[in-house]
Design a protein around this motif. Structure first.
Motif, PDB file in Angstrom:
ATOM      1  N   ALA A 391      51.613  73.761  72.778  1.00 13.54           N
ATOM      2  CA  ALA A 391      51.555  74.800  71.742  1.00 13.54           C
ATOM      3  C   ALA A 391      52.689  75.793  71.911  1.00 13.54           C
ATOM      4  CB  ALA A 391      50.213  75.529  71.813  1.00 13.54           C
ATOM      5  N   LEU A 392      53.148  76.303  70.761  1.00 13.74           N
ATOM      6  CA  LEU A 392      54.156  77.368  70.729  1.00 13.74           C
ATOM      7  C   LEU A 392      53.443  78.682  70.441  1.00 13.74           C
ATOM      8  CD1 LEU A 392      56.709  75.451  68.525  1.00 13.74           C
ATOM      9  CD2 LEU A 392      57.289  76.433  70.746  1.00 13.74           C
ATOM     10  N   GLY A 393      53.914  79.761  71.076  1.00 13.03           N
ATOM     11  CA  GLY A 393      53.333  81.079  70.804  1.00 13.03           C
ATOM     12  C   GLY A 393      54.392  82.141  70.998  1.00 13.03           C
ATOM     13  N   SER A 394      54.122  83.349  70.504  1.00 13.74           N
ATOM     14  CA  SER A 394      55.148  84.393  70.547  1.00 13.74           C
ATOM     15  C   SER A 394      55.505  84.740  71.996  1.00 13.74           C
ATOM     16  CB  SER A 394      54.685  85.632  69.804  1.00 13.74           C
ATOM     17  OG  SER A 394      53.480  86.077  70.396  1.00 13.74           O
ATOM     18  N   ASP A 395      54.562  84.557  72.915  1.00 14.05           N
ATOM     19  CA  ASP A 395      54.882  84.713  74.337  1.00 14.05           C
ATOM     20  C   ASP A 395      54.070  83.669  75.115  1.00 14.05           C
ATOM     21  OD1 ASP A 395      52.312  85.668  74.360  1.00 14.05           O
ATOM     22  OD2 ASP A 395      52.882  87.773  74.608  1.00 14.05           O
ATOM     23  N   LEU A 396      54.235  83.653  76.443  1.00 16.73           N
ATOM     24  CA  LEU A 396      53.568  82.610  77.237  1.00 16.73           C
ATOM     25  C   LEU A 396      52.055  82.702  77.131  1.00 16.73           C
ATOM     26  CD1 LEU A 396      55.419  82.186  80.665  1.00 16.73           C
ATOM     27  CD2 LEU A 396      55.127  80.480  78.861  1.00 16.73           C
ATOM     28  N   ILE A 397      51.539  83.938  77.028  1.00 17.78           N
ATOM     29  CA  ILE A 397      50.075  84.099  76.965  1.00 17.78           C
ATOM     30  C   ILE A 397      49.545  83.472  75.676  1.00 17.78           C
ATOM     31  CG2 ILE A 397      48.190  85.794  76.779  1.00 17.78           C
ATOM     32  CD1 ILE A 397      49.777  87.596  78.659  1.00 17.78           C
ATOM     33  N   GLU A 398      50.207  83.765  74.547  1.00 17.05           N
ATOM     34  CA  GLU A 398      49.739  83.213  73.271  1.00 17.05           C
ATOM     35  C   GLU A 398      49.884  81.688  73.264  1.00 17.05           C
ATOM     36  OE1 GLU A 398      50.876  85.239  69.472  1.00 17.05           O
ATOM     37  OE2 GLU A 398      51.306  83.183  68.854  1.00 17.05           O
ATOM     38  N   ALA A 399      50.997  81.200  73.792  1.00 14.24           N
ATOM     39  CA  ALA A 399      51.209  79.741  73.817  1.00 14.24           C
ATOM     40  C   ALA A 399      50.140  79.078  74.692  1.00 14.24           C
ATOM     41  CB  ALA A 399      52.600  79.429  74.340  1.00 14.24           C
ATOM     42  N   ARG A 400      49.865  79.677  75.845  1.00 12.94           N
ATOM     43  CA  ARG A 400      48.847  79.141  76.756  1.00 12.94           C
ATOM     44  C   ARG A 400      47.477  79.136  76.066  1.00 12.94           C
ATOM     45  NH1 ARG A 400      46.424  82.289  81.164  1.00 12.94           N
ATOM     46  NH2 ARG A 400      46.285  83.830  79.501  1.00 12.94           N
ATOM     47  N   ASP A 401      47.119  80.255  75.431  1.00 10.04           N
ATOM     48  CA  ASP A 401      45.798  80.341  74.799  1.00 10.04           C
ATOM     49  C   ASP A 401      45.654  79.308  73.678  1.00 10.04           C
ATOM     50  OD1 ASP A 401      45.249  82.306  76.568  1.00 10.04           O
ATOM     51  OD2 ASP A 401      45.441  83.984  75.151  1.00 10.04           O
ATOM     52  N   LYS A 402      46.717  79.152  72.891  1.00  6.99           N
ATOM     53  CA  LYS A 402      46.652  78.164  71.795  1.00  6.99           C
ATOM     54  C   LYS A 402      46.541  76.752  72.349  1.00  6.99           C
ATOM     55  CE  LYS A 402      49.632  80.167  68.296  1.00  6.99           C
ATOM     56  NZ  LYS A 402      50.824  79.833  67.509  1.00  6.99           N
ATOM     57  N   ALA A 403      47.277  76.470  73.435  1.00  4.67           N
ATOM     58  CA  ALA A 403      47.223  75.123  74.021  1.00  4.67           C
ATOM     59  C   ALA A 403      45.801  74.836  74.519  1.00  4.67           C
ATOM     60  CB  ALA A 403      48.240  74.981  75.145  1.00  4.67           C
ATOM     61  N   TYR A 404      45.181  75.806  75.204  1.00  5.75           N
ATOM     62  CA  TYR A 404      43.830  75.566  75.733  1.00  5.75           C
ATOM     63  C   TYR A 404      42.781  75.501  74.615  1.00  5.75           C
ATOM     64  CZ  TYR A 404      45.121  75.467  80.617  1.00  5.75           C
ATOM     65  OH  TYR A 404      45.656  75.085  81.826  1.00  5.75           O
ATOM     66  N   GLN A 405      42.999  76.250  73.512  1.00  9.11           N
ATOM     67  CA  GLN A 405      42.073  76.104  72.373  1.00  9.11           C
ATOM     68  C   GLN A 405      42.155  74.689  71.816  1.00  9.11           C
ATOM     69  OE1 GLN A 405      43.354  79.239  69.754  1.00  9.11           O
ATOM     70  NE2 GLN A 405      42.510  80.801  71.123  1.00  9.11           N
ATOM     71  N   ALA A 406      43.386  74.182  71.711  1.00 10.33           N
ATOM     72  CA  ALA A 406      43.577  72.829  71.181  1.00 10.33           C
ATOM     73  C   ALA A 406      42.975  71.792  72.128  1.00 10.33           C
ATOM     74  CB  ALA A 406      45.070  72.561  70.970  1.00 10.33           C
ATOM     75  N   VAL A 407      43.058  72.042  73.425  1.00  9.77           N
ATOM     76  CA  VAL A 407      42.479  71.128  74.423  1.00  9.77           C
ATOM     77  C   VAL A 407      40.984  70.938  74.155  1.00  9.77           C
ATOM     78  CG1 VAL A 407      41.783  71.064  76.871  1.00  9.77           C
ATOM     79  CG2 VAL A 407      44.177  71.456  76.266  1.00  9.77           C
ATOM     80  N   GLU A 408      40.325  72.022  73.740  1.00  7.73           N
ATOM     81  CA  GLU A 408      38.876  71.966  73.471  1.00  7.73           C
ATOM     82  C   GLU A 408      38.533  71.041  72.303  1.00  7.73           C
ATOM     83  OE1 GLU A 408      36.518  73.314  75.360  1.00  7.73           O
ATOM     84  OE2 GLU A 408      38.225  73.857  76.647  1.00  7.73           O
ATOM     85  N   GLU A 409      39.492  70.821  71.411  1.00  5.92           N
ATOM     86  CA  GLU A 409      39.234  69.987  70.224  1.00  5.92           C
ATOM     87  C   GLU A 409      39.208  68.492  70.563  1.00  5.92           C
ATOM     88  OE1 GLU A 409      38.703  71.213  67.251  1.00  5.92           O
ATOM     89  OE2 GLU A 409      39.277  73.315  67.591  1.00  5.92           O
ATOM     90  N   ILE A 410      39.779  68.155  71.701  1.00  4.71           N
ATOM     91  CA  ILE A 410      39.926  66.728  72.039  1.00  4.71           C
ATOM     92  C   ILE A 410      38.894  66.334  73.084  1.00  4.71           C
ATOM     93  CG2 ILE A 410      41.490  65.016  73.054  1.00  4.71           C
ATOM     94  CD1 ILE A 410      43.775  66.541  71.806  1.00  4.71           C
ATOM     95  N   GLU A 411      38.255  65.219  72.853  1.00  2.00           N
ATOM     96  CA  GLU A 411      37.223  64.752  73.789  1.00  2.00           C
ATOM     97  C   GLU A 411      37.452  63.304  74.166  1.00  2.00           C
ATOM     98  OE1 GLU A 411      35.171  66.465  75.391  1.00  2.00           O
ATOM     99  OE2 GLU A 411      35.543  68.308  74.238  1.00  2.00           O
ATOM    100  N   PHE A 412      37.285  63.010  75.448  1.00  2.00           N
ATOM    101  CA  PHE A 412      37.109  61.616  75.882  1.00  2.00           C
ATOM    102  C   PHE A 412      36.383  61.654  77.219  1.00  2.00           C
ATOM    103  CE2 PHE A 412      41.491  62.799  77.115  1.00  2.00           C
ATOM    104  CZ  PHE A 412      41.535  62.482  78.460  1.00  2.00           C
ATOM    105  N   ASP A 413      35.665  60.605  77.527  1.00  2.00           N
ATOM    106  CA  ASP A 413      34.904  60.563  78.777  1.00  2.00           C
ATOM    107  C   ASP A 413      35.869  60.699  79.940  1.00  2.00           C
ATOM    108  OD1 ASP A 413      32.566  60.234  77.505  1.00  2.00           O
ATOM    109  OD2 ASP A 413      32.307  58.097  78.003  1.00  2.00           O
ATOM    110  N   GLY A 414      35.557  61.615  80.851  1.00  2.00           N
ATOM    111  CA  GLY A 414      36.381  61.765  82.048  1.00  2.00           C
ATOM    112  C   GLY A 414      37.621  62.615  81.812  1.00  2.00           C
ATOM    113  N   LYS A 415      37.637  63.377  80.718  1.00  2.00           N
ATOM    114  CA  LYS A 415      38.807  64.247  80.451  1.00  2.00           C
ATOM    115  C   LYS A 415      38.952  65.275  81.576  1.00  2.00           C
ATOM    116  CE  LYS A 415      38.661  67.957  77.448  1.00  2.00           C
ATOM    117  NZ  LYS A 415      38.560  68.635  76.151  1.00  2.00           N
ATOM    118  N   TYR A 416      40.118  65.308  82.212  1.00  2.00           N
ATOM    119  CA  TYR A 416      40.350  66.280  83.291  1.00  2.00           C
ATOM    120  C   TYR A 416      41.676  66.990  83.040  1.00  2.00           C
ATOM    121  CZ  TYR A 416      41.819  68.495  87.507  1.00  2.00           C
ATOM    122  OH  TYR A 416      42.280  69.458  88.371  1.00  2.00           O
ATOM    123  N   TYR A 417      41.698  68.297  83.268  1.00  2.00           N
ATOM    124  CA  TYR A 417      42.965  69.028  83.136  1.00  2.00           C
ATOM    125  C   TYR A 417      42.942  70.252  84.032  1.00  2.00           C
ATOM    126  CZ  TYR A 417      40.072  71.814  79.939  1.00  2.00           C
ATOM    127  OH  TYR A 417      39.067  72.563  79.402  1.00  2.00           O
TER     128      TYR A 417
END
Ligand code: AMP
Ligand code: GLY
Length: 435
Positions: A391-417
């Protein structure tokens, strides 16, 4: 007529290369990828040829009139793909086997750095386990770093905290030959303290152009604990590489390296990746790689502004100094979703859900790595590192938060991050503010 390009490889880095060629180049007619993965095959035409099958790759490039070939992984470079393509008068981005020794032999890379005064940890090389043992015992200095000479998939480096660990590492590398012939020799070097960063640069042999800085997360668990992996996430830019550090990297590392290659008569037209430790005495080289980093590329290319095909074509031929390259001021974070158990044993064939929810977002891109399609056409896991949610964001915090929000949208058994990607960069910024 539009241009045709072939990308070689099948990981997240290659998906990022394909994505940037598709979205950040004008006048592209066809993008091919050999062999690709489920995500790459949505953005490119995949062809089932192994990256090490040079005759078939060359025949394919000739048949399709492909203008440029871009190599993702190191193995084909070290095995001589560039020499084989150039012998057939084909344009390919990458170093010859001679240049690829920068990554293929740590002993050779270290001796080049020593000869040309490029800052790196002091080291010795040994071709017998007895001599290596004796040296470590006599030195009595810990921690100490022990590296297999050749390619070991990022797993041939050990940090020994005492004599027992040092002996065990030498035994695994040189006696048990866990990395095959890569362990015929070892480099033993001083342990460097500081923060790591990656600088990926392009060179056409005359000019060297650094791309935006980045930082990888090699360990599997939060807080940089656990065994090393191919990389669990990355962000760009890396605040530890401030203006002064980046000028120092150019002056003390990149320019001298290019000049060293020229003086040694090595023609090098490709990627130079410097893995660095930013120490109190300035940046020092941990390793050179001769290809784009994975997952650093996934965090760098979304910020690229320019024509990516032109940039790689100029790298493979000449005229890199005339390329216009800018970087989006937005910051980028890539979180790798892995299969539970990686980098050890893990299961495959788990159905991946939620990818459709993240399609067509300008600020979120999901790069595929170990994915394939099952017999019903569903996208399933088929590797240790599965996806790079970016994810891209205006700063590292926004980019990080958007990336982790997107991570929540994806599911598969055994997903680890890892939950702490970009944390070090954010801490840096916060302490700079406070300081
Ligand atoms: P390399 O493949 O040589 O980059 O080494 C893999 C990892 O080992 C690096 O990313 C560092 O975390 C660590 N490492 C390698 N060399 C050193 C060193 N001289 N001092 C401290 N850590 C090191
Ligand atoms: N990210 C580490 C590598 O590409 O070697």
């Amino acid at each position: 007529m539009g241009r045709k390009v072939l990308v070689i490889g099948s990981g997240g880095r290659e998906h990022a290369l394909v994505w940037a060629l598709k979205n950040k180049s004008v006048d592209i007619d066809k993008i091919y990828c050999a062999p690709g993965n489920a995500g790459i095959c949505q953005d490119a035409i995949c062809v089932d040829i192994s990256p090490l099958n040079f005759p078939d790759l060359i025949a394919f490039v000739k048949e399709k009139n492909i203008d440029l070939t871009v190599v993702g992984p190191e193995a084909p470079l070290v095995a001589g793909i560039v020499d084989a393509f150039r012998a057939s008068n084909l344009v390919i981005c990458g170093p010859s086997t001679e240049g690829a020794r920068l990554e293929g032999s740590k002993v050779w890379a270290k001796s080049l750095m020593k000869k040309y005064g490029i800052p790196t940890a002091d080291s010795q090389m040994f071709d017998s386990p007895e001599k290596a043992d004796l040296f470590i015992k006599e030195q009595g200095k810990f921690p100490i770093v022990i590296k297999a000479d050749g390619l070991a998939g990022g797993k041939g480096v050990f940090i020994a905290h005492n004599l027992h660990e040092a002996r065990e590492s030498i035994d695994r590398i040189m006696v048990k030959k866990e990395f095959g012939n890569a362990g015929n020799s070892v480099v033993i070097e001083d342990f460097l303290e500081g923060e790591e960063a990656s600088i990926i640069a392009l060179t056409d042999g005359d000019y060297i152009l650094p791309m935006a800085s980045s930082q990888d997360h090699k360990a599997v668990f939060d807080g940089d604990r656990g065994p090393n992996t191919g990389g669990m996430g990355a962000y760009s830019s890396a605040p530890v590489v401030d203006y002064f550090v980046s000028k120092c990297i150019e002056k003390e590392i990149l320019f001298p390296l290019l000049s060293a290659l020229q003086k040694e008569g090595i023609e090098y037209k490709g990627v130079i990746y410097a893995g660095l430790m930013i120490t109190q005495d300035g940046p020092k080289v941990l390793e050179f790689n001769v290809r784009f980093g994975d997952p650093e590329t996934q965090a760098i290319l979304p910020r690229f502004k320019g024509d990516f095909f032109d940039l790689l074509y100029a790298t493979a031929t000449s005229g890199l100094n005339r390329q216009m390259v800018n970087w989006d001021s937005r910051q980028c974070v890539c979180v790798v979703l892995a299969s539970q158990g990686y980098p050890g044993e893990y299961e495959k064939g788990k159905v991946i859900r939620g990818l459709d929810k993240l399609e067509n977002r300008e600020d979120v891109i999901v790069f595929h790595a170990g994915t394939c399609k099952d017999s019903s056409g569903r996208i399933v896991t088929c590797g240790g590192r599965v996806l790079g949610v970016t994810a891209l964001g205006s700063d590292l915090i926004e980019a990080r938060d958007k990336a982790y929000q997107a991570v929540e949208e994806i599911e598969f058994d055994g997903k680890y991050y890892r939950k702490d990607i970009a944390q070090k960069g954010i801490r840096h910024l916060q302490s700079n503010k406070e300081g």
